[in-house]
Structure formats: structure tokens, C-alpha cells
Design an enzyme around this catalytic site. Structure first.
Site, PDB file in Angstrom:
ATOM      1  N   SER A   1      20.331 -26.411-152.265  1.00 37.99           N
ATOM      2  CA  SER A   1      19.255 -27.407-152.489  1.00 37.99           C
ATOM      3  C   SER A   1      18.958 -28.200-151.067  1.00 37.99           C
ATOM      4  CB  SER A   1      19.318 -28.193-153.624  1.00 37.99           C
ATOM      5  OG  SER A   1      20.744 -28.857-153.385  1.00 37.99           O
TER       6      SER A   1
ATOM      7  N   LYS B   1      18.980 -36.365-147.120  1.00 35.80           N
ATOM      8  CA  LYS B   1      18.410 -35.855-148.359  1.00 35.80           C
ATOM      9  C   LYS B   1      17.683 -36.577-149.346  1.00 35.80           C
ATOM     10  CE  LYS B   1      19.857 -32.217-151.785  1.00 35.80           C
ATOM     11  NZ  LYS B   1      21.366 -31.179-152.168  1.00 35.80           N
TER      12      LYS B   1
ATOM     13  N   SER C   1      25.131 -26.191-151.693  1.00 32.65           N
ATOM     14  CA  SER C   1      24.081 -26.875-151.046  1.00 32.65           C
ATOM     15  C   SER C   1      23.976 -27.302-149.954  1.00 32.65           C
ATOM     16  CB  SER C   1      23.239 -27.538-152.177  1.00 32.65           C
ATOM     17  OG  SER C   1      22.484 -26.928-153.221  1.00 32.65           O
TER      18      SER C   1
HETATM   19  N1  GLN Z   1      22.413 -23.015-155.895  1.00 32.54           N
HETATM   20  C1  GLN Z   1      23.139 -23.822-156.892  1.00 32.54           C
HETATM   21  C2  GLN Z   1      22.389 -24.547-158.259  1.00 32.54           C
HETATM   22  O1  GLN Z   1      21.195 -24.250-157.944  1.00 32.54           O
HETATM   23  C3  GLN Z   1      23.863 -24.881-155.975  1.00 32.54           C
HETATM   24  C4  GLN Z   1      23.123 -26.038-155.900  1.00 32.54           C
HETATM   25  C5  GLN Z   1      23.833 -27.319-155.415  1.00 32.54           C
HETATM   26  O2  GLN Z   1      24.822 -27.155-154.659  1.00 32.54           O
HETATM   27  N2  GLN Z   1      22.842 -28.569-155.489  1.00 32.54           N
HETATM   28  O3  GLN Z   1      22.879 -25.005-158.988  1.00 32.54           O
END
Ligand code: GLN
Length: 511
Positions: free
Chosen positions: A155, A80, A179
């Protein structure tokens, strides 16, 4: 379009092929790079560099030839793009870091390199890991390989999409509020968010530091064991890294304690390991908003676990609903602080037209950050500001403690693990919530509370539902455990994967 990696059902089978010299690490890397190119439409990789990849592959081949290969030597993976990497650009999906090249590797990256993996490059993601659909990336959205009109989740959307399409065998992701688990669920692959402190955050571009945790994504629980084993372990360069887990030293190899290398079986699998396992099923996870497709698939998975000897226990996590406001106060608060370093001086994009220092900082940040990141910074600075701190930030911290207490009660007095859905629905269509950004926030209901509590959780494929385009889209089962019980979660998931084949479905295999 089939990829070469689709012929291998697991890391173990690929390792065997490498050991038997049926294929070399260099051939695998070349085939992977070719597949990435052929599947460019997925927009999974934002940066590849054949020279760097092939140099790692040839080192892996040398180790294989010398009989010094480890379990992951020669395995093609992707990172990532929030992990910093020497050589490859590290952008966090942002224009702010468009051309940034780190002088060092994140601990996760260096540990996986030492373990022999071969990196195919950097994977697309939501900007600074903020999002649930990989739509908030400066490089454009990554697509779901099961349906190109649907999001892959976020994400770490491309980390899941790349494994689902077998562009790589495994990948790294980060999970601040879901995420790793949510994209794994929406792409039909397996992913684990370990206990906070298990895996080093050194070199991981920060979003919400008290919530962020790195985790692997792969086809199956057995493959995740191998990846997590290499990634986890104490790191003195991360002040929140755990030195001891349940009395044992947090060292690479800890996860394998539950895994028998020779038989490729978790030792917990001896003699009906699931017999008597108490599975807590939270009432609050099955209320309004859960789609029928997902509810049915979760019910079917729970029935399968009962057939294997586990026992279902009705539990309550009464503060589940409050995890959304608590998280969406705490995460933006931490983000606003973490992102203050991108001022065009210390880090990041610098505007070309400015009059003075203040103008430069303002313009650099306005040009460098996308709308979702700006939204989070605004929320974060607001809840931390004098006059609102007590009303929002402090209250959210109190809720955080109460949410962790709910889990503690359940996991110490009622059940051994908790199971439920990861997402309320299958993957949505790209762009549907463009005019309503907080709709995505609400869909994080089943994943956020774990990060607030710091607990480990994973997602494994457990069925298919129907997407808005009519396509069959994967569904994930979430398994949650007590602190540092990743080994147990993986063992429980592995038992399920021994008797089901949801994890063996590969996106795009039939086309
Ligand atoms: N959807 C959540 C956010 O936008 C989690 C994102 C994540 O775990 N990086 O904060």
C-alpha cells in the site's frame, strides 16, 4: 525529466553538499516541490503545503548555519498518508478522512522532524493501507515511475514511487503484510520493515494492530540506516513498543551500532563480513507462480552473495502457503475492529441525508469507505462472529504461531538470514485485477508470513524483468532476519550494494 535530487547518490552526499554550502535546505525544498509539481502525473503526493515545508527548511538552514546540524538536517522526505501530521491533512487515502487534520504528529513524524528532515507533504497510498498496488486510494492510483501503465505496488506505493523518481530522498511507509517491501521491490528502491515493536505505532492510523509496523524507504541500505535510526526507539505512548531489544535499550541510535559514521561503513564490513554467513533459501519460495524473470534475478543475487563468501543453505518454511489464509483472516478481523471508530460521530465523514442514528452510521460508512475496505470489514466481522470465530479466527491464530515456529527453527538451527523473492512477478498493469480482487491477495505470498511472525525483513533492488507493456521493471531481493537484527540485515544488504549498482538506477533518468 531529471529532478535536482537525482544528482545526489546518497543521503551522505546530500549531507556533504549541505555542509559545504553548495546548496541550502530551502533551495532543496523548493526544488523538490517543483519536481513534485512537474511529476504530478505520478499522483504521488496527495497533499503539499509550501509554507509548512519552507518553514521546516528554514529551521534546518538555521541549524546548518549554527553548526548544529544532525545527520538528517535539511533532507527532503515525504510521509505516507497514514501517519498523522499537524498542519498537513491526514487521510489514509480515504474519503472517510478527506478533510481530517490531526492535532498532533505521529511519533515517527515528530522523531524525523527532530532529526532535521524537511517534509514535502503526504504520500498517496491504498485506503487504510489495504492493497498491493495503490489502486484502492480515494485520490486515484499512484503510478510506477518506470512505466506509467504499471502499479508502483502498495500500500505504500507512492512512498516508493517518490523515492524512485527522486522527488524526495527518503520516505516513510507502513508494512502490515508487505507494504514497505513490495512497493520498494516494484519501484527499484530499498525498504525495511523492522521487528514488530521497534518503531512506535503512535499516530499511525491503524489497519491490523498486531501486524502494522512503520519502516523507511530510500535508495540504499546505507540511507535506510539513517532513517531507521531516527524513527525507531521505545515510545511509552505505544503499549506494544519494545523497551529492550536483545538486552539493549531500544533507543534511536541502536541501528547505528552497526555503522561507522566516520568511514560511512558498517562495522560488520570489516574483514570479509559475509564470509561464513549462512543464507537460508526456502524451497517454498521458488515453486509455482514465481516468474522466470524474478527467479533468475534472485539466483544471480544469491550467486553474488556466495562470491562474497556467504554460504547457501537449503531450508524449508513448510507453512508458507498457509500465510495467505491466516493473514487474510487476522488482518481483516483487526481492521473491522479498528475501523469501527469511523461512524460519522467520533471520527470521519458524516452523511448528509439520514433519518436516524442507525441510518446515519450506515450511510456515513457506505459513503466514506471504498469497496476494498468494505470487503475487508465484511470478512473481518464474519470471521469474528459467533459460530465462525472458532472455525476461522482461532484457527488462523494457531497457524500464525506455527508459521513463526518455522522461522524460529530455520533462524536458530540452520541459517543466519533468509533470502528470496519479494514478489512473484514484476509490477502488474494498473487495473488488471479489477474483477478479481483476491488475485492481489495471492501475490502477497512471500511477504505476509514475516508480519505474522513479527520478524524484520527488507527489500533491495537486484535486477530488472519485463512488464506486460514491454517496459523494463525492477525486481527486489528479500532479506529476512531474526528479531531485532535489523542492523545485520542492513549490513548484509550494504555489502551487496557495495559490489552491485542496481540501487543506483533511477527511474526516468534517461527520459
Ligand atoms: N497487501 C496486503 C494487504 O492488502 C498488505 C498491505 C500492507 O502491508 N499494508 O493487506
Amino acid at each position: 525529466m531529471a529532478t535536482a535530487l537525482q544528482h545526489y547518490s546518497s543521503l551522505a552526499s546530500l549531507r556533504q553538499a549541505l555542509a559545504d554550502k553548495k546548496v541550502s535546505a530551502t533551495e532543496l525544498a523548493q526544488e523538490s516541490l517543483r519536481a513534485i509539481d512537474l511529476h504530478k502525473v505520478l499522483n504521488a503526493f496527495v497533499h503539499t503545503d509550501a509554507e509548512l515545508t519552507l518553514a521546516q527548511a528554514s529551521q534546518a538552514d538555521a541549524l546548518l548555519a549554527a553548526g548544529k546540524a544532525g545527520p538528517l538536517t535539511g533532507i527532503p522526505i515525504g510521509h505516507k498518508d497514514v501517519f498523522v501530521t499537524q498542519g498537513w491533512r491526514s487521510t489514509a487515502g480515504s474519503n472517510m478522512l478527506k478533510n481530517y487534520v490531526s492535532p498532533f504528529d505521529a511519533t515517527v513524524v515528530s522523531r524525523l522532524l527532530e532529526a532535521g528532515t524537511v517534509s514535502m507533504g503526504k504520500l498517496n497510498c491504498d485506503e487504510f493501507a489495504m492493497g498491493s498496488g495503490n489502486e484502492h486510494s480515494a485520490f486515484g492510483p499512484a503510478l510506477n515511475p518506470w512505466d506509467h501503465t504499471a502499479v508502483p505496488g502498495g500500500s505504500s506505493g507512492a512512498s516508493a514511487a517518490a523515492v524512485a523518481a527522486r522527488l524526495v530522498m527518503a520516505s516513510t511507509g507502513t508494512d502490515t503484510g508487505g507494504s514497505v517491501r513490495q512497493p520498494a521491490a516494484l519501484c527499484g528502491v530499498s525498504g525495511i520493515k523492522p521487528t514488530y515493536g521497534s518503531v512506535s505505532r503512535y499516530g499511525m492510523i491503524a489497519y491490523g494492530s498486531s501486524l502494522d509496523q512503520a519502516g523507511p524507504i530510500a535508495a540504499s541500505a546505507a540511507d535506510l540506516v539513517e532513517m531507521l535510526d531516527a524513527m525507531s526507539g521505545f515510545d511509552p505512548r505505544d503499549s506494544t513498543s519494545a523497551e529492550f531489544c536483545n538486552g539493549a535499550i531500544n533507543a534511536p541510535g541502536r541501528i547505528r551500532a552497526d555503522f561507522n559514521q566516520a568511514s560511512q561503513q558498517f562495522t560488520l564490513s570489516a574483514a570479509q563480513p559475509l564470509k561464513g554467513l549462512r543464507i537460508g533459501v526456502p524451497r517454498e519460495y521458488f515453486g509455482d507462480g514465481l516468474s522466470e524473470d524474478v527467479a533468475n534475478a534472485i539466483e544471480a543475487a544469491l550467486a553474488e552473495f556466495e562470491k562474497l563468501g556467504a554460504q547457501r543453505v537449503d531450508i524449508s518454511l513448510p507453512r508458507t502457503r498457509l500465510s495467505i489464509p491466516a493473514y487474510y483472516v487476522i488482518a481483516p478481523a483487526e481492521a473491522s475492529s479498528n475501523l469501527s471508530r469511523y461512524d460519522g460521530v467520533r471520527y470521519g465523514h458524516r452523511s448528509e441525508n439520514y433519518t436516524d442514528l442507525e441510518d446515519m452510521t450506515g450511510k456515513s460508512r457506505a459513503e466514506g469507505f471504498g469497496p476494498e475496505v468494505q470487503r475487508r470489514i465484511l470478512v473481518g466481522t464474519y470471521v469474528l462472529s459467533h459460530g465462525y470465530y472458532d472455525a476461522y479466527y482461532l484457527q488462523a491464530q494457531r497457524l500464525r504461531r506455527m508459521i513463526a515456529d518455522d522461522f524460529r527453527t530455520a533462524l536458530t538451527t540452520q541459517c543466519d538470514v533468509i533470502m528470496g523473492p519479494v514478489t512473484p512477478t514484476v509490477a502488474k498493469q494498473i487495473g488488471v485485477n479489477n474483477d478479481n480482487p483476491t488475485a492481489d491477495w495471492l501475490a502477497d505470498i512471500y511477504t505476509l508470513s514475516l508480519n505474522l511472525a513479527g520478524l524484520p525483513g527488507m527489500s533491495i533492488p537486484c535486477g530488472f524483468g519485463t512488464g506486460a507493456s514491454g517496459a523494463a521493471l525492477p525486481i527486489g531481493l528479500q532479506i529476512i532476519g531474526n528479531y531485532f537484527e535489523e542492523g545485520r540485515l542492513l549490513a548484509v544488504a550494504h555489502q551487496y550494494q557495495c559490489v552491485t549498482d542496481w540501487h543506483q538506477h533511477i527511474a526516468g533518468q534517461t527520459s
